[in-house]
Design a protein around this motif. Structure first.
Motif, PDB file in Angstrom:
ATOM      1  N   TYR A   1       9.215   7.675   7.842  1.00 60.72           N
ATOM      2  CA  TYR A   1       9.150   8.010   9.215  1.00 60.72           C
ATOM      3  C   TYR A   1       8.081   7.067   9.847  1.00 60.72           C
ATOM      4  N   GLN A   2       6.427   7.531   8.924  1.00 60.08           N
ATOM      5  CA  GLN A   2       5.404   7.307   9.368  1.00 60.08           C
ATOM      6  C   GLN A   2       5.111   5.773   9.264  1.00 60.08           C
ATOM      7  N   ALA A   3       5.647   5.784   8.883  1.00 54.27           N
ATOM      8  CA  ALA A   3       5.846   3.468   7.964  1.00 54.27           C
ATOM      9  C   ALA A   3       6.342   2.925   9.229  1.00 54.27           C
ATOM     10  N   GLU A   4       7.618   3.256   9.445  1.00 55.60           N
ATOM     11  CA  GLU A   4       8.083   2.719  10.574  1.00 55.60           C
ATOM     12  C   GLU A   4       6.849   3.120  11.587  1.00 55.60           C
ATOM     13  N   ARG A   5       7.405   4.366  12.557  1.00 51.40           N
ATOM     14  CA  ARG A   5       5.838   4.304  13.423  1.00 51.40           C
ATOM     15  C   ARG A   5       4.968   3.351  13.378  1.00 51.40           C
ATOM     16  N   ALA A   6       4.089   3.035  12.084  1.00 52.88           N
ATOM     17  CA  ALA A   6       3.387   2.430  12.176  1.00 52.88           C
ATOM     18  C   ALA A   6       3.795   0.478  12.083  1.00 52.88           C
ATOM     19  N   SER A   7       4.488   0.779  12.064  1.00 52.61           N
ATOM     20  CA  SER A   7       5.452  -0.831  12.371  1.00 52.61           C
ATOM     21  C   SER A   7       5.324  -0.893  13.325  1.00 52.61           C
TER      22      SER A   7
ATOM     23  N   LEU B   1     -12.402   0.058   9.737  1.00 47.04           N
ATOM     24  CA  LEU B   1     -10.964  -1.560  10.432  1.00 47.04           C
ATOM     25  C   LEU B   1     -10.304  -0.774   9.633  1.00 47.04           C
ATOM     26  N   LEU B   2     -10.047   0.410   8.342  1.00 45.91           N
ATOM     27  CA  LEU B   2      -8.983   0.442   7.554  1.00 45.91           C
ATOM     28  C   LEU B   2      -8.149   1.789   7.922  1.00 45.91           C
ATOM     29  N   ARG B   3      -9.196   2.330   9.234  1.00 46.79           N
ATOM     30  CA  ARG B   3      -8.710   3.746   9.619  1.00 46.79           C
ATOM     31  C   ARG B   3      -7.881   3.249  11.428  1.00 46.79           C
ATOM     32  N   ARG B   4      -7.934   1.735  11.192  1.00 45.38           N
ATOM     33  CA  ARG B   4      -7.440   1.358  13.283  1.00 45.38           C
ATOM     34  C   ARG B   4      -6.222   0.317  12.145  1.00 45.38           C
ATOM     35  N   ARG B   5      -6.396  -0.353  11.719  1.00 47.62           N
ATOM     36  CA  ARG B   5      -4.935  -1.216  11.815  1.00 47.62           C
ATOM     37  C   ARG B   5      -3.723  -0.871  11.285  1.00 47.62           C
ATOM     38  N   PRO B   6      -2.922  -0.871  11.662  1.00 52.16           N
ATOM     39  CA  PRO B   6      -1.380  -0.323  11.691  1.00 52.16           C
ATOM     40  C   PRO B   6      -0.288  -0.927  10.703  1.00 52.16           C
ATOM     41  N   ASP B   7      -1.030  -2.176  10.179  1.00 49.90           N
ATOM     42  CA  ASP B   7      -0.122  -3.075   8.856  1.00 49.90           C
ATOM     43  C   ASP B   7      -1.166  -2.198   7.491  1.00 49.90           C
ATOM     44  N   ILE B   8      -2.520  -1.612   7.762  1.00 49.95           N
ATOM     45  CA  ILE B   8      -3.103  -0.678   6.116  1.00 49.95           C
ATOM     46  C   ILE B   8      -2.275   0.302   6.500  1.00 49.95           C
ATOM     47  N   ALA B   9      -2.370   1.535   7.700  1.00 49.20           N
ATOM     48  CA  ALA B   9      -1.625   2.493   8.115  1.00 49.20           C
ATOM     49  C   ALA B   9       0.019   2.568   7.713  1.00 49.20           C
ATOM     50  N   ARG B  10       0.822   1.661   7.613  1.00 50.95           N
ATOM     51  CA  ARG B  10       1.861   1.204   7.435  1.00 50.95           C
ATOM     52  C   ARG B  10       2.111   0.969   5.887  1.00 50.95           C
ATOM     53  N   ALA B  11       0.937  -0.097   4.648  1.00 49.42           N
ATOM     54  CA  ALA B  11       1.474   0.401   3.474  1.00 49.42           C
ATOM     55  C   ALA B  11       0.658   1.340   3.181  1.00 49.42           C
ATOM     56  N   GLU B  12      -0.065   1.831   3.083  1.00 49.52           N
ATOM     57  CA  GLU B  12      -0.541   3.502   3.021  1.00 49.52           C
ATOM     58  C   GLU B  12       1.012   4.216   2.504  1.00 49.52           C
ATOM     59  N   PHE B  13       1.685   4.842   4.090  1.00 49.41           N
ATOM     60  CA  PHE B  13       2.396   5.785   4.052  1.00 49.41           C
ATOM     61  C   PHE B  13       3.207   4.911   3.080  1.00 49.41           C
ATOM     62  N   ASN B  14       4.372   4.050   3.225  1.00 50.73           N
ATOM     63  CA  ASN B  14       5.088   3.404   2.461  1.00 50.73           C
ATOM     64  C   ASN B  14       4.637   4.122   0.339  1.00 50.73           C
TER      65      ASN B  14
END
Length: 455
Positions: free
Chosen positions: A147-153, A271-284
């Motif tokens: 769910y968090q990954a989809e929010r980041a997406s 940058l790693l804490r700001r970009r949503p695509d990185i957050a999405r990859a981390e949640f996945n």
């Protein structure tokens, strides 16, 4: 002590998962491209597009974020994953059901005489699975991470739409400026043509110079239709991006008044804490690890408590006033004995998926760092190119002034002035294109830095 020993022995029955691959990711402490002092420029604001100072640009981006069709689809997917999380989390709670069943039956007695009997029965059932090994909790963690990954997406999609809207609007203003330049140049070519015609009519110059001025006027007129077409198509693209039908787009500040904002400062680790695509990859990756834990524990026994209670009577009045109480309490333990290697294979597959997502996370970080480096470098080099273009234009303008005076006073042919006009026009077009590219490069840099996304 015996219970602990038994639990330890049972835990050893879980399928073994391969270890996670070692990380090869290395993040440098500073950017390769030049960047201003950290104190001079803060991190990108959430509504970074307002830093361009154009109300029309801000209104367009706001409308696109609210009405874009792709964003609506992404937000609906987020709602879907939120509901899926609720479904999975319900597995850690007790389930209760109620069943009421009045029954009328016609049977045969022992002597062969039929008779009719009524049975009134109501029953409720409650069951609860004890999550001894944490398998249900792991499934919930996996659903939460998904769910968090989809929010980041959704955040990544919103950041992309905002950048596309801002970049498209700036390109539109650049095309507007080029059209104004082409129209102004056409008026100058018309004046030069009239001058050449007068000089030809009085015999001061040849027909060749007049025809050359006419051809240059027609060449300038030819530049206007493709610019108008590009403006028309850019307006339609922006309207569709904003969730509207094709149409015109409101303008704000002209291109000359738009200034690229200061380059935001920051370290690569930020940058790693700001970009949503990185957050999405981390949640996945988190979801994959949780799924691996849940799959690995399928070989462990599961424990479930079931309580059933109810009332029964053969007459409705007795069922209402004094029914017979019934109840049952069951403790169930289920453990797989032989699965033919199914769980082990599923565990290996889940581990392979975890490894894929670990590699994808590292690739996302490297890609983000490369995009930011390219954005910083583009802004710096375009600014350097703009300085050279200013010098080139100043030289071309002075050359045209001298050539025009020489031609007017009869010291030179029209070809000198014609060459100077072309040089100045090329420098002016290059200047407008450089300004547009610099503004768009600032948008790309903000997108690369994760601007507009609140973690």
């Amino acid at each position: 002590m015996l219970a602990g020993l038994l639990a330890g022995l049972l835990a050893g029955c879980a399928a073994s998962a391969p270890p996670a691959p070692p990380s090869t990711l290395q993040v440098s402490a500073a950017w390769r491209a030049p960047v201003g002092p950290v104190a001079s420029a803060p991190a990108p604001e959430r509504q970074w597009w307002q830093s361009f100072g154009d109300p029309a640009l801000s209104a367009l981006v706001t409308t696109a974020l609210a009405n874009n069709g792709d964003l609506r689809i992404v937000r609906a997917r987020v709602s879907e994953y939120r509901a899926r999380l609720g479904v999975v989390a319900a597995g850690q709670k007790a389930s209760v059901s109620v069943d009421a069943s009045p029954t009328r039956t016609r049977l045969l007695a022992y002597n062969g005489v039929p008779y009719v009997t009524n049975v009134y029965q109501a029953e409720f059932q409650a069951s609860y699975e004890i999550d001894v090994w944490g398998r249900l909790a792991a499934q919930t963690d996996a659903a939460q991470a998904s769910y968090q990954a989809e929010r980041a997406s959704a955040d990544a999609a919103a950041l992309s739409v905002a950048a596309l809207a801002a970049s498209g609007y700036l390109n539109l203003r650049g095309l507007d400026a080029q059209l104004e330049l082409a129209q102004a140049t056409l008026k100058l070519r018309e004046q030069s043509r009239a001058l050449a015609q007068r000089q030809f009519e009085v015999g001061y110059s040849s027909r060749l110079e007049w025809l050359q001025a006419q051809a240059e006027y027609e060449a300038a007129a030819e530049q206007i239709p493709p610019l108008r077409r590009a403006i028309f198509e850019q307006e339609n693209a922006l309207s569709l991006l904003a969730g509207d039908t094709p149409g015109s787009v409101a303008r704000g500040a002209p291109l000359a008044e738009l200034t690229p904002p200061e380059v935001p400062a920051g370290l690569p680790s930020e940058l790693l804490r700001r970009r949503p695509d990185i957050a999405r990859a981390e949640f996945n990756l988190v979801a994959a690890n949780a799924n691996l834990a849940a799959t690995r524990d399928q070989l462990l026994p599961s424990f479930k408590l079931t309580a059933v209670g109810g009332a029964q009577s053969f007459r409705l009045t007795d069922f209402i006033n004094a029914p017979t109480a019934l109840w049952r309490l069951t403790a169930l333990a289920v453990a797989p004995v032989y699965e033919g290697g199914r769980v082990e294979a599923q565990t290996d597959a889940a581990a392979a998926q975890r490894d894929q997502l670990a590699y994808a996370y590292e690739n996302a970080v490297r890609g983000a760092l490369a995009e930011t480096e390219n954005g910083l470098g583009a802004v710096q080099r375009l600014r350097e190119q703009a300085v050279e273009n200013d010098a080139r234009r100043a030289t071309a303008a002075e050359t045209l002034r001298i050539a025009h005076n020489r031609y007017r006073n009869g010291y030179a042919s029209y070809l000198e002035e014609l060459d100077a006009q072309r040089t100045l026009y090329g420098a002016d077009v290059g200047r407008l294109q450089l300004k547009t590219r610099l503004l768009q490069a600032s948008v790309d840099l903000y997108r690369a830095l994760g601007g507009g996304w609140a973690p």
